[in-house]
Design an enzyme around this catalytic site. Structure first.
Site, short mmCIF file in Angstrom:
data_model
loop_
_atom_site.label_atom_id
_atom_site.label_comp_id
_atom_site.label_asym_id
_atom_site.label_seq_id
_atom_site.Cartn_x
_atom_site.Cartn_y
_atom_site.Cartn_z
N LEU A 267 10.49 -52.42 0.58
CA LEU A 267 9.48 -51.58 1.20
C LEU A 267 8.35 -52.48 1.64
CD1 LEU A 267 9.13 -48.54 -1.28
CD2 LEU A 267 10.36 -48.57 0.90
N ASP A 268 7.73 -52.17 2.76
CA ASP A 268 6.58 -52.94 3.19
C ASP A 268 5.48 -52.85 2.14
OD1 ASP A 268 7.84 -53.53 5.57
OD2 ASP A 268 6.88 -51.89 6.67
N LYS A 269 4.62 -53.86 2.12
CA LYS A 269 3.52 -53.89 1.15
C LYS A 269 2.69 -52.61 1.20
CE LYS A 269 -0.62 -56.62 -0.02
NZ LYS A 269 -1.44 -57.81 0.35
#
Length: 248
Positions: free
Chosen positions: A56-58
Site C-alpha cells: 500500500l502507498d505510504k
C-alpha cells in the site's frame, strides 16, 4: 503515532493489520528520512520475521497482508499476480461524477515514476461507485463559493502501481490529498478546512483464499475516525464502519 499495530487476522502463516496513513510498508531509499515502517513494527510486535505479501502507498490506510514465512509470501503473492484477490477501497475525490457508477478501462505504463512515453502500456481496469456526494463552503476556485466532493467505492480489477490514483486522475476526479496525481491548491485548501492533511484513500477490504487451508478470508478495516469528520458523508461512513468489523 502509536507503534502498536492493530491486527485484523492472524493464523500460523498469515497476519493482516490495519495500516495507518503515513506509514511505509517497508523502509526504502525513496523515503530515506523515514525510519518507521509496518514491516519492522510488526516484526517487533510479534517477535518473529514477517514478509509483505503486497503493498500500500505510504499515504493509504487500511488492510495490509503479511506472511509469516517466505514460502507463504510466495504463494499468497502469486494469488495477487493471478488476479484472484478481490479488493475494495474508499476514496474522497474532487467533484461529482456525472454517473453513479462505472468502470475505468485505461492502460497504464508500468512505472508511474518515469515518463509514459516509451514504456509498454499494461491493461488496467477499476470499477467505481458513488456512495455519497457533498458540497462544502470552501472556495478552491475563485469562480465558485463552494466545492464539491464525492465518496467513492473502488474495486481494482488489475493491480498496477498507483492504479486507483492514476485512474481517478484520468477521469478528472483526483483523490483529495494526492500530491502526485491531484491538485495542489485544492489539497491545501481542504487540509486547512479539515485541519488534517492526508491522502484520502483507504483499503477497506481484501478477500483471498488461504493458500494453505483453502479458507475464504474476508479481511476488513474500518476507516479511521478522521473519516467521520467529513461533512455530509458521516451517515454513509458510519454504515461502512458498522459493516467492517475486524475478524480478530
Amino acid at each position: 503515532m502509536d507503534d502498536e499495530l492493530h491486527i485484523l487476522h492472524r493464523d500460523q502463516r498469515l497476519v493482516a493489520i490495519a495500516k495507518p496513513a503515513g506509514l511505509l510498508v517497508h523502509r526504502t531509499q525513496l523515503d530515506a528520512q523515514e525510519e518507521r515502517a509496518a514491516l519492522q513494527l510488526l516484526r517487533d510486535q510479534l517477535g518473529q520475521p514477517v514478509w509483505p505479501v503486497h503493498r500500500l502507498d505510504k499515504g493509504t490506510s487500511g488492510v495490509l497482508l503479511f506472511a509469516l514465512d517466505a514460502d507463504m509470501a510466495s504463494l499468497a503473492g502469486q494469488a495477487f499476480d493471478r488476479g484472484e484477490v478481490r479488493k475494495r477501497y474508499l476514496a474522497l475525490v474532487r467533484g461529482w461524477p456525472a454517473e453513479d457508477a462505472g468502470q475505468i478501462d485505461h492502460p497504464l505504463a508500468r512505472d508511474p515514476e518515469k515518463p509514459s512515453a516509451g514504456q509498454p502500456l499494461l491493461e488496467a481496469r477499476t470499477a467505481w461507485q458513488v456512495l455519497a456526494r457533498a458540497e462544502w463552503p470552501l472556495a478552491t476556485d475563485p469562480r465558485f463559493a463552494t466545492s464539491r466532493y464525492a465518496l467513492l467505492e473502488l474495486r481494482p480489477e488489475t493491480g498496477r502501481r498507483h492504479q486507483i490514483r492514476r485512474h481517478l486522475k484520468h477521469i478528472a476526479h483526483p483523490i483529495v490529498g494526492d500530491a502526485t496525481h491531484g491538485k495542489g491548491p485544492l489539497n491545501r485548501a481542504v487540509a486547512a478546512h479539515l485541519g488534517l492533511q492526508r491522502l484520502w484513500l483507504h483499503a477497506l477490504e481484501l478477500q483471498i483464499r488461504h493458500p494453505e487451508s483453502g479458507e475464504a478470508l474476508v479481511l476488513s478495516a474500518s476507516p479511521g475516525p478522521e473519516w467521520s469528520g467529513l461533512q455530509g458523508l458521516a451517515i454513509v461512513l458510519q454504515s461502512i464502519t458498522r459493516s467492517t468489523r475486524p475478524e480478530a
